[in-house]
Write a protein that holds these residues in place. Structure first.
Motif, PDB file in Angstrom:
ATOM      1  N   SER A 181       0.850  -1.186   0.000  1.00 18.49           N
ATOM      2  CA  SER A 181       0.000   0.000   0.000  1.00 18.49           C
ATOM      3  C   SER A 181       0.887   1.237   0.000  1.00 18.49           C
ATOM      4  N   VAL A 182       1.396   1.605   1.161  1.00 14.88           N
ATOM      5  CA  VAL A 182       2.075   2.876   1.450  1.00 14.88           C
ATOM      6  C   VAL A 182       1.264   4.071   0.953  1.00 14.88           C
ATOM      7  N   ASN A 183      -0.008   3.851   0.689  1.00 10.66           N
ATOM      8  CA  ASN A 183      -0.871   4.894   0.117  1.00 10.66           C
ATOM      9  C   ASN A 183      -2.324   4.557   0.419  1.00 10.66           C
ATOM     10  N   PRO A 184      -2.937   5.218   1.415  1.00 14.61           N
ATOM     11  CA  PRO A 184      -4.321   4.914   1.760  1.00 14.61           C
ATOM     12  C   PRO A 184      -5.320   5.103   0.624  1.00 14.61           C
ATOM     13  N   ALA A 185      -5.089   6.079  -0.236  1.00 13.02           N
ATOM     14  CA  ALA A 185      -6.005   6.295  -1.362  1.00 13.02           C
ATOM     15  C   ALA A 185      -5.945   5.119  -2.323  1.00 13.02           C
ATOM     16  N   ARG A 186      -4.745   4.660  -2.659  1.00  5.68           N
ATOM     17  CA  ARG A 186      -4.579   3.502  -3.533  1.00  5.68           C
ATOM     18  C   ARG A 186      -5.308   2.284  -2.974  1.00  5.68           C
ATOM     19  N   SER A 187      -5.185   2.075  -1.657  1.00  5.59           N
ATOM     20  CA  SER A 187      -5.840   0.936  -1.021  1.00  5.59           C
ATOM     21  C   SER A 187      -7.358   1.044  -1.096  1.00  5.59           C
ATOM     22  N   THR A 188      -7.857   2.247  -0.860  1.00  9.45           N
ATOM     23  CA  THR A 188      -9.303   2.459  -0.863  1.00  9.45           C
ATOM     24  C   THR A 188      -9.887   2.297  -2.260  1.00  9.45           C
ATOM     25  N   GLY A 189      -9.198   2.830  -3.261  1.00 11.54           N
ATOM     26  CA  GLY A 189      -9.728   2.840  -4.611  1.00 11.54           C
ATOM     27  C   GLY A 189     -10.034   1.474  -5.179  1.00 11.54           C
ATOM     28  N   VAL A 190      -9.252   0.449  -4.796  1.00 12.24           N
ATOM     29  CA  VAL A 190      -9.521  -0.903  -5.299  1.00 12.24           C
ATOM     30  C   VAL A 190     -10.284  -1.764  -4.295  1.00 12.24           C
ATOM     31  N   ALA A 191     -10.155  -1.482  -2.995  1.00 12.28           N
ATOM     32  CA  ALA A 191     -10.863  -2.278  -1.987  1.00 12.28           C
ATOM     33  C   ALA A 191     -12.369  -2.196  -2.178  1.00 12.28           C
ATOM     34  N   LEU A 192     -12.858  -1.067  -2.662  1.00 10.48           N
ATOM     35  CA  LEU A 192     -14.295  -0.890  -2.872  1.00 10.48           C
ATOM     36  C   LEU A 192     -14.845  -1.828  -3.937  1.00 10.48           C
ATOM     37  N   PHE A 193     -13.966  -2.329  -4.811  1.00  8.93           N
ATOM     38  CA  PHE A 193     -14.412  -3.175  -5.918  1.00  8.93           C
ATOM     39  C   PHE A 193     -13.917  -4.612  -5.801  1.00  8.93           C
ATOM     40  N   ALA A 194     -13.133  -4.905  -4.770  1.00  6.66           N
ATOM     41  CA  ALA A 194     -12.577  -6.245  -4.590  1.00  6.66           C
ATOM     42  C   ALA A 194     -13.609  -7.173  -3.967  1.00  6.66           C
ATOM     43  N   ASP A 195     -13.236  -8.446  -3.849  1.00 14.16           N
ATOM     44  CA  ASP A 195     -14.146  -9.409  -3.244  1.00 14.16           C
ATOM     45  C   ASP A 195     -14.289  -9.141  -1.747  1.00 14.16           C
ATOM     46  N   ALA A 196     -15.177  -9.893  -1.119  1.00 17.07           N
ATOM     47  CA  ALA A 196     -15.489  -9.680   0.296  1.00 17.07           C
ATOM     48  C   ALA A 196     -14.228  -9.810   1.149  1.00 17.07           C
ATOM     49  N   GLY A 197     -14.082  -8.916   2.104  1.00 21.80           N
ATOM     50  CA  GLY A 197     -12.970  -8.971   3.031  1.00 21.80           C
ATOM     51  C   GLY A 197     -11.971  -7.854   2.881  1.00 21.80           C
ATOM     52  N   ALA A 198     -11.872  -7.286   1.697  1.00 21.49           N
ATOM     53  CA  ALA A 198     -10.881  -6.229   1.484  1.00 21.49           C
ATOM     54  C   ALA A 198     -11.170  -5.016   2.359  1.00 21.49           C
ATOM     55  N   LEU A 199     -12.429  -4.640   2.462  1.00 22.62           N
ATOM     56  CA  LEU A 199     -12.782  -3.454   3.238  1.00 22.62           C
ATOM     57  C   LEU A 199     -12.581  -3.667   4.737  1.00 22.62           C
ATOM     58  N   THR A 200     -12.692  -4.901   5.205  1.00 25.68           N
ATOM     59  CA  THR A 200     -12.546  -5.155   6.640  1.00 25.68           C
ATOM     60  C   THR A 200     -11.099  -4.933   7.099  1.00 25.68           C
ATOM     61  N   GLN A 201     -10.131  -5.007   6.182  1.00 28.66           N
ATOM     62  CA  GLN A 201      -8.726  -4.811   6.540  1.00 28.66           C
ATOM     63  C   GLN A 201      -8.195  -3.450   6.108  1.00 28.66           C
ATOM     64  N   LEU A 202      -9.059  -2.640   5.523  1.00 24.85           N
ATOM     65  CA  LEU A 202      -8.614  -1.358   4.980  1.00 24.85           C
ATOM     66  C   LEU A 202      -8.064  -0.431   6.055  1.00 24.85           C
ATOM     67  N   TRP A 203      -8.558  -0.536   7.282  1.00 28.46           N
ATOM     68  CA  TRP A 203      -8.114   0.355   8.361  1.00 28.46           C
ATOM     69  C   TRP A 203      -6.587   0.357   8.530  1.00 28.46           C
ATOM     70  N   LEU A 204      -5.971  -0.845   8.366  1.00 25.57           N
ATOM     71  CA  LEU A 204      -4.523  -0.940   8.545  1.00 25.57           C
ATOM     72  C   LEU A 204      -3.786  -0.105   7.509  1.00 25.57           C
ATOM     73  N   PHE A 205      -4.356  -0.030   6.308  1.00 26.41           N
ATOM     74  CA  PHE A 205      -3.664   0.633   5.207  1.00 26.41           C
ATOM     75  C   PHE A 205      -3.982   2.128   5.136  1.00 26.41           C
ATOM     76  N   TRP A 206      -4.701   2.601   6.126  1.00 26.04           N
ATOM     77  CA  TRP A 206      -4.768   4.027   6.439  1.00 26.04           C
ATOM     78  C   TRP A 206      -3.845   4.320   7.624  1.00 26.04           C
ATOM     79  N   LEU A 207      -3.965   3.508   8.662  1.00 28.89           N
ATOM     80  CA  LEU A 207      -3.219   3.762   9.893  1.00 28.89           C
ATOM     81  C   LEU A 207      -1.701   3.676   9.690  1.00 28.89           C
ATOM     82  N   ALA A 208      -1.224   2.545   9.176  1.00 24.74           N
ATOM     83  CA  ALA A 208       0.220   2.314   9.107  1.00 24.74           C
ATOM     84  C   ALA A 208       0.953   3.305   8.199  1.00 24.74           C
ATOM     85  N   PRO A 209       0.463   3.567   6.974  1.00 23.13           N
ATOM     86  CA  PRO A 209       1.184   4.540   6.140  1.00 23.13           C
ATOM     87  C   PRO A 209       1.227   5.941   6.737  1.00 23.13           C
ATOM     88  N   ILE A 210       0.132   6.367   7.359  1.00 20.66           N
ATOM     89  CA  ILE A 210       0.121   7.710   7.935  1.00 20.66           C
ATOM     90  C   ILE A 210       1.069   7.792   9.125  1.00 20.66           C
TER      91      ILE A 210
END
Length: 235
Positions: free
Chosen positions: A188-217
């Motif tokens: 990731s290293v980019n919360p926007a990049r993570s969000t942009g594809v997680a919204l369209f991925a299969d089930a489960g991607a959004l449940t882990q999205l928090w880490l890819f906002w927290l850790a990069p910031i």
């Protein structure tokens, strides 16, 4: 430069990053399969992410500063090189650009008979990690990779650095980061990049999205303060 132009530049830059980087992973990484291996693989995807940042930094970096990433905006703020009042509009433009790119990539990827979206280049840990790495490993990786990414950005764009070469250093830095960390988190290293594809991925991607906002910031903010100390003039 007016704020609307700066935000437009951030939108387009982030759009290109997600479309080029994640698009290479979704469409080209394993193209042809085992019988006709024309895919670009891990190295190609890593290079694609680096090239997106390099090209757009030259194209629109002079307009907005070329962040294309909420973590970069936070890191520049921590380093005293970006106004706090501009964080929210910049991050909004970046996330919207990433989501628009995710939608465009989804339309392309599903335009093939029998297409399955699957992970859709989303980021993850544990069962969603490409290599099965744990939450602890993913957290450590994302903090460290973003920390060094910001050190590269802040150093390459400092007044003491050679003029005109920053996008090359930053693009190559992002390429190296992907070469290291794709197996761990899909990078990731980019919360926007993570969000942009997680919204369209299969089930489960959004449940882990928090880490890819927290850790990069977190990694970016630490780097901002460290860089401010490193580059402070001697007294």
């Amino acid at each position: 430069m007016t704020m609307i132009k700066r935000l437009a530049a951030e939108f387009f830059g982030t759009f290109w990053l997600v479309l080029g980087g994640c698009g290479s992973a979704v469409l080209a990484a394993q193209f042809g399969g085992d019988g006709n291996p024309l895919g670009i693989g891990l190295v190609g995807v890593s290079l694609a992410f680096g090239l997106t940042v390099l090209t757009m930094a030259y194209a629109v970096g002079h307009i907005s500063g070329g962040h294309f990433n909420p973590a970069v905006s936070f890191g520049l703020w921590a380093a005293g090189r970006f106004a706090a009042k501009d964080l929210a509009p910049y991050i909004a433009a970046q996330v919207l650009g990433a989501i628009a790119a995710g939608a465009a990539l989804y339309l392309i990827a599903t335009g093939k008979a029998g297409a399955e979206v699957g992970g859709f280049a989303s980021n993850g840990f544990a069962e969603r990690s490409p290599g099965g790495y744990s939450l602890q490993a993913a957290l450590t990786t994302e903090v460290l990779m973003t920390f060094f990414f910001l050190l590269i950005i802040l150093g390459a764009t400092s007044k003491a650095a050679p003029a005109g070469f920053a996008p090359i250093a930053i693009g190559l830095g992002l390429t190296l980061i992907h070469l290291i960390s794709i197996p761990v988190t899909n990078t990731s290293v980019n919360p926007a990049r993570s969000t942009g594809v997680a919204l369209f991925a299969d089930a489960g991607a959004l449940t882990q999205l928090w880490l890819f906002w927290l850790a990069p910031i977190v990694g970016a903010v630490i780097a901002g303060f460290v860089s401010r100390w490193l580059q402070a003039p001697q007294r």
